[in-house]
Design a protein around this motif. Structure first.
Motif, PDB file in Angstrom:
ATOM      1  N   MET A 337     -17.282 -15.866  14.624  1.00  0.00           N
ATOM      2  CA  MET A 337     -16.211 -16.479  15.403  1.00  0.00           C
ATOM      3  C   MET A 337     -15.616 -17.623  14.595  1.00  0.00           C
ATOM      4  O   MET A 337     -16.308 -18.569  14.224  1.00  0.00           O
ATOM      5  CB  MET A 337     -16.764 -16.997  16.739  1.00  0.00           C
ATOM      6  N   PHE A 338     -14.336 -17.533  14.295  1.00  0.00           N
ATOM      7  CA  PHE A 338     -13.629 -18.521  13.478  1.00  0.00           C
ATOM      8  C   PHE A 338     -12.730 -19.347  14.392  1.00  0.00           C
ATOM      9  O   PHE A 338     -11.842 -18.816  15.037  1.00  0.00           O
ATOM     10  CB  PHE A 338     -12.806 -17.807  12.409  1.00  0.00           C
ATOM     11  N   GLU A 384     -11.892 -26.623  10.802  1.00  0.00           N
ATOM     12  CA  GLU A 384     -12.375 -25.270  11.026  1.00  0.00           C
ATOM     13  C   GLU A 384     -13.862 -25.283  11.386  1.00  0.00           C
ATOM     14  O   GLU A 384     -14.662 -26.008  10.780  1.00  0.00           O
ATOM     15  CB  GLU A 384     -12.168 -24.411   9.780  1.00  0.00           C
ATOM     16  N   PHE A 385     -14.215 -24.467  12.369  1.00  0.00           N
ATOM     17  CA  PHE A 385     -15.602 -24.263  12.758  1.00  0.00           C
ATOM     18  C   PHE A 385     -15.861 -22.759  12.791  1.00  0.00           C
ATOM     19  O   PHE A 385     -14.982 -21.983  13.183  1.00  0.00           O
ATOM     20  CB  PHE A 385     -15.884 -24.865  14.133  1.00  0.00           C
ATOM     21  N   VAL A 386     -17.050 -22.370  12.371  1.00  0.00           N
ATOM     22  CA  VAL A 386     -17.414 -20.952  12.359  1.00  0.00           C
ATOM     23  C   VAL A 386     -18.764 -20.800  13.047  1.00  0.00           C
ATOM     24  O   VAL A 386     -19.704 -21.553  12.774  1.00  0.00           O
ATOM     25  CB  VAL A 386     -17.485 -20.393  10.927  1.00  0.00           C
ATOM     26  N   ALA A 387     -18.863 -19.822  13.938  1.00  0.00           N
ATOM     27  CA  ALA A 387     -20.121 -19.520  14.615  1.00  0.00           C
ATOM     28  C   ALA A 387     -20.608 -18.146  14.182  1.00  0.00           C
ATOM     29  O   ALA A 387     -19.858 -17.170  14.242  1.00  0.00           O
ATOM     30  CB  ALA A 387     -19.946 -19.571  16.132  1.00  0.00           C
ATOM     31  N   PRO A 431     -20.690  -3.962  12.377  1.00  0.00           N
ATOM     32  CA  PRO A 431     -20.209  -3.502  11.072  1.00  0.00           C
ATOM     33  C   PRO A 431     -18.762  -3.019  11.080  1.00  0.00           C
ATOM     34  O   PRO A 431     -18.228  -2.670  10.035  1.00  0.00           O
ATOM     35  CB  PRO A 431     -21.157  -2.342  10.776  1.00  0.00           C
ATOM     36  N   ASP A 432     -18.123  -2.967  12.248  1.00  0.00           N
ATOM     37  CA  ASP A 432     -16.792  -2.360  12.331  1.00  0.00           C
ATOM     38  C   ASP A 432     -15.764  -3.084  11.474  1.00  0.00           C
ATOM     39  O   ASP A 432     -14.903  -2.451  10.854  1.00  0.00           O
ATOM     40  CB  ASP A 432     -16.321  -2.331  13.784  1.00  0.00           C
ATOM     41  N   ASP A 433     -15.831  -4.423  11.433  1.00  0.00           N
ATOM     42  CA  ASP A 433     -14.794  -5.201  10.749  1.00  0.00           C
ATOM     43  C   ASP A 433     -15.198  -5.640   9.352  1.00  0.00           C
ATOM     44  O   ASP A 433     -14.405  -6.280   8.650  1.00  0.00           O
ATOM     45  CB  ASP A 433     -14.449  -6.444  11.582  1.00  0.00           C
ATOM     46  N   GLY A 434     -16.419  -5.344   8.940  1.00  0.00           N
ATOM     47  CA  GLY A 434     -16.852  -5.728   7.601  1.00  0.00           C
ATOM     48  C   GLY A 434     -18.356  -5.657   7.484  1.00  0.00           C
ATOM     49  O   GLY A 434     -19.082  -5.857   8.453  1.00  0.00           O
ATOM     50  N   THR A 439     -16.141 -10.722   3.774  1.00  0.00           N
ATOM     51  CA  THR A 439     -15.177  -9.852   4.451  1.00  0.00           C
ATOM     52  C   THR A 439     -15.023 -10.238   5.916  1.00  0.00           C
ATOM     53  O   THR A 439     -13.908 -10.362   6.435  1.00  0.00           O
ATOM     54  CB  THR A 439     -15.614  -8.386   4.335  1.00  0.00           C
ATOM     55  N   LEU A 440     -16.142 -10.461   6.592  1.00  0.00           N
ATOM     56  CA  LEU A 440     -16.076 -10.843   8.002  1.00  0.00           C
ATOM     57  C   LEU A 440     -15.346 -12.171   8.182  1.00  0.00           C
ATOM     58  O   LEU A 440     -14.555 -12.334   9.120  1.00  0.00           O
ATOM     59  CB  LEU A 440     -17.487 -10.952   8.581  1.00  0.00           C
ATOM     60  N   LEU A 441     -15.621 -13.117   7.294  1.00  0.00           N
ATOM     61  CA  LEU A 441     -14.952 -14.413   7.398  1.00  0.00           C
ATOM     62  C   LEU A 441     -13.455 -14.263   7.199  1.00  0.00           C
ATOM     63  O   LEU A 441     -12.646 -14.881   7.915  1.00  0.00           O
ATOM     64  CB  LEU A 441     -15.538 -15.384   6.362  1.00  0.00           C
ATOM     65  N   ARG A 442     -13.068 -13.447   6.254  1.00  0.00           N
ATOM     66  CA  ARG A 442     -11.638 -13.223   6.002  1.00  0.00           C
ATOM     67  C   ARG A 442     -10.970 -12.549   7.196  1.00  0.00           C
ATOM     68  O   ARG A 442      -9.860 -12.919   7.598  1.00  0.00           O
ATOM     69  CB  ARG A 442     -11.483 -12.376   4.742  1.00  0.00           C
TER      70      ARG A 442
END
Length: 753
Positions: A337-338, A384-387, A431-434, A439-442
Motif C-alpha cells: 500500500m503506497f 510517502e508512506f508504504v505498508a 502475485p497478480d501485480d508483480g 515491481t510492486l512498489l512501482r
C-alpha cells in the motif's frame, strides 16, 4: 600412604625414587577417596594451603576446594567417566583469602581400590596479570566480532567465575525507566535473578541498586546485617548468597549504564585479586554496552527514518523480499500500500518545514495504530508512506485503505493552525501485480498517482494500463526540465529549429459594444517525439515536480515583453492576461518580478491581469495574502479563474482585492443545450454585478451561447466563437483581417498594420 602422600614400597629403589618425586613435585598433589577424604598429599599442597601437612590428612577436600558449587559426587563420577571435571577452583582455608588454582584430575585404580589424584597449581602475580589480560583480550575479540551484548556479558561473567570460582557474577543494566535489568548472571539462581529484574534503582535497594544510585562501589560483607539489604535480605539469603560487592558501570560523561557485582556464599569482603578483576571488568562492560548502543544507533540510522522512527526504504525492501519469498512457497497474497500525503508541498512551502515535519509525525502516529503485528509501515522519504501487508488480499486491503483515509481526515492542530490531512493511496497485490518488491512498489506508486489525478483523498488499485502512464510521466518530467533549461539558458531553439515553449494569445472581447478587451497568454509545448503536449498534462506535472515557478516566470516575462513590442509597433492590443499558479505566490517575490517586467517594457500596471485560482484565496499563508495586496496596490487586476469549480465562497470575494470573475467553460459548454446551466451562469453574473466585478465567460464556441451571455449581461467573452489561441504574429494578422468582423474599434483605433 604416609604424610608425604606416597603409598609406595620402600624396598625397591625405583619405588623410593617415585616417592621422592611426589614429595618434590612443584605442584600440589592430593589423593582422595570416594567420599572426598584426603588420604595423602605432598609438601607443595601444604605450602599452597599454608597449613602443616599432617593437618591436611583426613580432612574433606570438597570442604576446602570451591569448584563453583559442583558437588563431590559429580566430580568423582566425572573423573571416572567421560564428563570433564572442573578445571579451576579456589582453595578456601578458614581465616585466609581464597587461593585460585588450576585443577587437573586423574583416576587411580588397583583392583577394587580407587583413588582420585588432584593436581593443583596456584596463580602467582604474573599468572594473575596474564589471566586478566587474557580476559580482556577475549572479551574485546567478541565485541569486535559483533557478538550480541548478552553473549559478551555472559562470557565475561563465566570467565571471571573461572578465575575466581568462589564468586558468582552478575551484570545489571539501567533501562530508560531507571530500573535494573539482568543482562548476565550465569551462576546466580534463576529465581533470584528473576526477582531482582525490574527493581527500581534507588538507595537501599540492595547492593546493585545503591551502587547505581550513588555512582560508587558498595561492599556488603554480610547481607544478613547490612542496612542496604534491610527490606530485601530474605531473598538473597534464601538462595545461599551471603555477601555482595557491586561496582557502577559508567559510560561517557560519567553516565550510569549499569552495575557489575560479585556475590559470595559466605560473609566476607572482596579479595585483592577480585578487586583487580572487577576493575578490568567494569571497563570492559562499559565498552561492550556503549559499543552495543552505538551499533544499535548505526542500525537505526541505516534502517529507520530519523523523523518518524518508522523503517526506511532499505529495511522495507529487506522485509518485503523475505515476505515475498515466503509467499511464493505458501501461495499467500502480499499487498503493498503506497500512501502520499495530499498537498504536502504546499503546506511545507507556505507554513514551513517545522510544520510539515509535525504533520508527518502525526500521520505516522495515526497510521501505526491501524496495522497489526507482522505488517511493516515504512517511510521511504518525503511525504510517502508504504505498508507491507503479508497475507492481506485485495478485499482486506480495500477495507484497510478506507480506515486509513478516515483516520487521517480527522483535523489536527499544528502551530496554532487547524489542518485536515488527506492522502492518496495506491495498492498493488502479489502475485497478480508483480513478483518482486521493486515491481510492486512501482505499480502501487502508479496506482497512487491515478488516485491523485482522480481528485485525491481516495484509493486506487493498480491496473496494467497505469504502467505506460507512469513511464510517460517520468519521461515528461525529464523532458520538461530539459526544455526549461534550454529555454532559459541555452539556445532558444531545439534541433528541429523550434523553440521548446511558445506563447499563444487568445482574444477576450467585450460583448457590448463589440471590441477587443485584451488577450490571454497561453503556453504551448511542442515535443520532438510527442508533438503538441496539452497544458492540462504538463502544467499540473510542473506543479508536482517543482518546476511551476520557473514556468510561470518565463510566461510572465515573455508575454509582457511581447506586449511591449506590440505597443512599440502600433499593434492595438489593449491589455494582457497571464495565469499564475497558487504555488508561485509562496516564494514572495512575485510583486517585485511583475513590477520589474512592467517597468522594463513600459507597460502600465492596469493593462496587466493576473488570473489566479480559488485555491490561492483559501490558503492561510500570510505571504500569499501580502502578495495579493501588493499586486493590487501596484494597479494589477486580479481575476479568479474557473470560478465555481473549486472552494467557491462569497466571503473571500469581499476580503481580497479581486476585480474579475471567469465563468468556467464547463458551465458555458452546455449553456444553450442544458437548461440547468443557465441559472448557474446567471447567478455568477449577478454576483459579479453586485460586487462590482467584471465577469468573463470562457469557452464560448457557438452563436447561441454568445447571445445568451449577452442577454444575461455578461461583460466579456472568450472562446472559439471569437478566435482560437494563436502565435503573436498570427494575432497581428487576425487583428488586421478576420478580427475586424468581431471587434468594432473606437474611431481612434487603427487595425491596419
Amino acid at each position: 600412604m604416609d604424610s608425604a602422600g606416597a603409598a609406595l614400597d620402600d624396598r625397591l629403589p625405583s619405588d623410593r625414587l617415585l616417592r621422592v618425586t611426589a614429595a618434590q613435585w612443584s605442584a600440589a598433589l592430593v589423593w582422595t577417596g570416594p567420599d572426598g577424604t584426603i588420604v595423602g598429599a605432598n609438601p607443595a599442597f601444604a605450602r599452597l594451603a599454608g597449613c602443616p601437612l599432617d593437618g591436611m590428612i583426613g580432612r574433606s577436600l570438597p570442604a576446602l576446594l570451591d569448584t563453583g558449587g559442583r558437588d563431590w559426587r559429580t566430580i568423582w563420577d566425572g573423573v571416572q567417566g567421560d564428563r570433564p571435571p572442573p578445571g579451576s577452583g579456589a582453595l578456601c582455608i578458614p581465616r585466609r583469602d581464597p587461593v585460585p588454582v588450576d585443577l587437573h584430575w586423574q583416576h587411580l585404580a588397583d583392583g577394587a581400590d580407587s583413588l582420585v589424584l588432584c593436581e593443583m597449581r596456584g596463580f602467582d602475580e604474573r599468572e594473575r596479570a596474564e589471566a586478566v589480560a587474557r580476559l580482556q583480550q577475549d572479551v574485546l575479540e567478541l565485541v569486535a566480532a559483533g557478538r550480541s551484548l548478552k553473549q559478551v556479558l555472559d562470557f565475561l561473567c563465566r570467565q571471571v567465575e573461572a578465575c575466581a570460582p568462589e564468586v558468582a557474577c552478575s551484570v545489571m543494566l539501567r533501562d530508560d525507566e531507571n530500573r535494573m535489568r539482568v543482562a548476565a548472571a550465569p551462576s546466580l539462581p534463576g529465581a533470584y535473578a528473576a526477582a531482582i529484574d525490574g527493581l527500581p534503582i534507588e538507595p537501599d535497594v540492595g547492593t546493585c541498586g545503591t551502587a547505581m544510585s550513588r555512582g560508587e562501589a558498595v561492599m556488603c560483607a554480610d547481607i544478613a546485617t547490612d542496612p542496604y539489604w534491610a527490606s530485601r535480605r530474605e531473598l538473597p539469603l534464601a538462595h545461599g548468597l551471603a555477601a555482595c560487592w557491586s561496582n557502577p558501570i559508567k559510560g561517557r560523561s560519567a553516565r550510569i549504564l549499569g552495575s557489575f557485582a560479585l556475590y559470595y556464599r559466605e560473609p566476607r569482603p572482596a579479595a585483592p585479586f577480585h578487586r583487580r578483576l572487577v576493575e578490568a571488568c567494569v571497563h570492559l562492560c562499559a565498552l561492550a554496552i556503549e559499543h552495543d548502543r552505538a551499533r544499535a544507533e548505526i542500525n537505526r540510522l541505516a534502517y529507520f527514518d530519523t523523523l518518524t522512527g518508522l523503517p526506511n526504504r532499505q529495511l522495507l525492501a529487506d522485509r518485503a523480499t523475505a515476505a515475498l519469498a515466503l509467499a511464493g512457497r505458501t501461495r499467500q497474497p502480499v499487498t503493498l500500500m503506497f500512501l502520499d500525503v495530499d498537498r504536502f508541498k504546499t503546506i511545507n512551502d507556505s507554513l514551513g518545514h517545522a510544520v510539515g515535519d509535525q504533520l508527518l509525525v502525526e500521520v505516522a502516529n495515526r497510521l501505526r495504530r491501524l496495522f497489526i503485528e507482522g505488517d511493516t509501515l515504512a517511510r521511504p522519504g518525503g511525504d510517502e508512506f508504504v505498508a507491507l501487508l503479508p497475507g492481506c488480499d485485495a478485499a482486506h486491503a480495500s477495507l484497510l485503505a478506507e480506515r486509513v483515509l478516515a483516520s487521517l481526515s480527522a483535523p489536527l492542530t499544528v502551530a496554532d493552525l487547524t489542518l485536515t490531512p488527506t492522502a492518496s493511496i495506491g495498492i498493488a497485490v502479489h502475485p497478480d501485480d508483480g513478483m518482486d518488491f521493486d515491481t510492486l512498489l512501482r505499480q502501487a506508486d502508479a496506482a497512487m498517482y491515478r488516485a491523485k489525478q482522480a481528485g485525491r483523498n481516495r484509493c486506487h488499485f493498480f491496473r496494467r494500463d497505469m504502467n505506460e502512464q507512469a513511464v510517460r510521466r517520468l519521461e515528461m518530467e525529464a523532458a520538461l526540465r530539459e526544455a526549461l533549461d534550454r529555454q532559459e539558458n541555452g539556445p532558444r531553439e531545439d534541433a528541429a529549429g523550434e523553440a521548446p515553449f511558445e506563447l499563444h494569445y487568445q482574444p477576450q472581447v467585450r460583448l457590448k459594444p463589440h471590441r477587443l478587451h485584451r488577450v490571454e497568454a497561453l503556453i504551448r509545448w511542442t515535443h520532438p517525439r510527442w508533438g503538441a503536449v496539452s497544458p492540462m498534462e504538463f502544467v499540473p506535472l510542473a506543479e508536482e515536480c517543482g518546476l511551476i515557478d520557473r514556468l510561470d516566470s518565463w510566461v510572465l516575462e515573455t508575454s509582457v515583453a511581447q506586449l511591449g513590442r506590440w505597443r512599440a509597433a502600433g499593434v492595438p492590443v489593449p491589455g494582457l492576461a497571464v495565469n499564475v499558479s497558487a504555488v508561485r505566490f509562496a516564494r514572495g517575490d512575485l510583486p517585485d518580478q511583475v513590477r520589474a517586467a512592467l517597468a522594463a517594457n513600459g507597460i502600465p500596471a492596469n493593462d496587466l491581469t493576473l488570473e489566479i485560482t480559488e485555491r490561492l484565496m483559501m490558503t492561510e499563508e500570510v505571504g500569499a495574502h501580502d502578495a495579493l495586496d501588493a499586486l493590487h496596490a501596484l494597479g494589477v487586476t486580479l481575476s479568479i479563474d474557473d470560478f465555481g469549480t473549486g472552494y467557491s465562497s462569497l466571503s473571500y470575494l469581499k476580503r481580497f482585492p479581486v476585480g474579475e470573475l471567469k465563468i468556467d467553460r464547463s458551465f458555458v459548454k452546455e449553456l444553450d443545450i442544458d437548461a440547468a446551466n443557465r441559472p448557474l451562469v446567471r447567478a455568477i453574473i449577478q454576483i459579479g454585478e453586485a460586487l462590482g466585478l467584471t465577469v468573463v465567460a470562457e469557452g464560448v464556441e457557438r452563436e447561441a451561447q454568445h447571445r445568451m451571455l449577452e442577454a444575461e449581461g455578461c461583460s466579456i467573452g472568450q472562446g472559439y466563437r471569437f478566435a482560437r489561441p494563436m502565435p503573436a504574429d498570427a494575432l497581428v494578422r487576425w487583428l488586421a483581417g478576420e478580427g475586424k468582423h468581431w471587434v468594432e474599434c473606437p474611431a481612434d483605433a487603427c487595425f491596419s498594420i
